[in-house]
Design an enzyme around this catalytic site. Structure first.
Site, short mmCIF file in Angstrom:
data_model
loop_
_atom_site.label_atom_id
_atom_site.label_comp_id
_atom_site.label_asym_id
_atom_site.label_seq_id
_atom_site.Cartn_x
_atom_site.Cartn_y
_atom_site.Cartn_z
CD GLN A 186 29.08 36.96 16.59
OE1 GLN A 186 29.72 37.32 15.64
NE2 GLN A 186 27.76 36.87 16.55
CG ASP A 200 27.82 33.05 14.57
OD1 ASP A 200 28.48 32.28 13.88
OD2 ASP A 200 26.98 33.83 14.10
CB SER A 259 23.27 29.82 8.17
OG SER A 259 24.28 30.61 7.58
CG HIS A 273 18.69 37.00 11.86
ND1 HIS A 273 18.82 36.46 10.60
CD2 HIS A 273 19.94 37.23 12.30
CE1 HIS A 273 20.10 36.38 10.30
NE2 HIS A 273 20.80 36.83 11.30
N GLY A 323 22.09 41.25 8.60
CA GLY A 323 20.99 41.24 7.62
C GLY A 323 20.80 39.86 7.01
O1 PAF Z 1 26.62 37.50 14.15
C1 PAF Z 1 26.53 38.49 13.42
O2 PAF Z 1 25.55 38.66 12.70
C2 PAF Z 1 27.65 39.52 13.41
O3 PAF Z 1 28.88 38.94 13.66
C3 PAF Z 1 27.40 40.70 14.35
C4 PAF Z 1 27.32 40.26 15.79
C5 PAF Z 1 26.13 41.42 13.96
C6 PAF Z 1 28.55 41.71 14.24
O4 PAF Z 1 28.66 42.23 12.94
#
Ligand code: PAF
Length: 279
Positions: free
Chosen positions: A153, A150, A185, A37, A31
């Protein structure tokens, strides 16, 4: 936009669409949505028929309870932004909907867990894989999109997908930046006006390294970057690493894909950024 808080209801809804042949794309988020996003949602729209976005501030990936507490949660604003870009489905569960009490989770993701971000945020990637596994299991997307900001990630989630043979394709989308170069961010809202200016040292340094990069200058360039960031008042460097873009081990002359990754605290806000130097 359809808005679900309960996983069963979401699953029933998506099952019908899937049976009709829809390709389901998925953008999981915490969020506090920004243009980065929304650009993921827009790219997801190009790749499939139904875009699902999740908003869930996942407690298991926050190793610092204060960070979890102060994480921004502007849900009405987020819904409005998703509607503006014509997102099809929002999944916005609460914590009990996602976790039973004392659930255990551990996935062997190897050294990715302890390098760079992993070193500074113990347990973070276990929490990320735990929640992304659950979300994939609920949404069952054909394609899931993640931002390059990220970077580690994305590598971690790809590792999980490979290890568990999950039937989903991952797409990594470029970092979206403010006009002056700051990586977008959700945490940027915490930067004071002065910190906002100081934070630019991160993207400027990454850019310079990319421009000046040659494999025989890795050590020197890395050292120059560390000095430049350390010289910026109010900025505390966690790491700056020119790394192998596949393993995140320190790069050497024989590395094939180079990436530079940085994390620093600016004022009280921890920021990360990176650049892919060569593919
Ligand atoms: O990058 C993010 O926003 C979070 O780490 C994710 C992938 C939604 C997991 O909670």
């Amino acid at each position: 936009m359809k808005n679900f808080a309960k996983k069963d209801e979401l699953q029933q809804y998506l099952a019908k669409l899937r049976a009709d042949g829809a390709v389901i794309t998925f953008v999981p988020t915490l969020g506090a949505l920004h243009q980065g996003h929304l650009s993921l949602i827009q790219q997801a729209q190009q790749l499939g028929n139904v875009v699902v976005c999740s908003i869930f501030v996942n407690p298991t990936q926050f190793n610092d309870p204060k960070d979890l507490e102060k994480y921004p949660r502007p849900i009405q604003d987020d819904i409005r932004k998703l509607e503006q870009v014509n997102c099809d489905v929002l999944f916005n569960p609460d914590v009990p909907e996602m976790y039973a009490n004392n659930e255990k989770w551990h996935l062997d993701i190897g050294e990715l867990e302890s390098l760079l971000e992993g070193k500074f945020r113990p347990g973070h990637y276990q929490g990320v894989t735990q929640v992304v596994y659950k979300l994939f299991d609920i949404v069952k997307p054909d394609i899931a999109l993640f931002g390059q900001k990220d970077y580690q990630q994305v590598l971690v989630i790809q590792k999980m997908v490979d290890l568990l043979k999950l039937p989903v394709k991952l797409v990594m989308c470029p970092i979206v930046r403010e006009p002056d170069g700051l990586a977008m961010s959700s945490r940027n809202v915490h930067l004071s006006t002065d910190d906002r200016k100081r934070a630019l040292i991160l993207s400027k340094t990454l850019n310079r390294i990319k421009q000046q990069f040659t494999p025989d200058r890795i050590g020197q360039l890395q050292q120059e970057a560390i000095v430049a960031i350390n010289n910026e008042p109010g900025v505390t460097l966690a790491y700056f690493e020119i790394a192998d873009g596949e393993t995140l081990h320190p790069a050497n002359k024989n590395t094939k894909k180079f990436a530079a990754l940085v994390a620093a605290t600016v004022g009280k806000t921890r920021l990360i950024d990176n650049v892919i130097i060569s593919d």
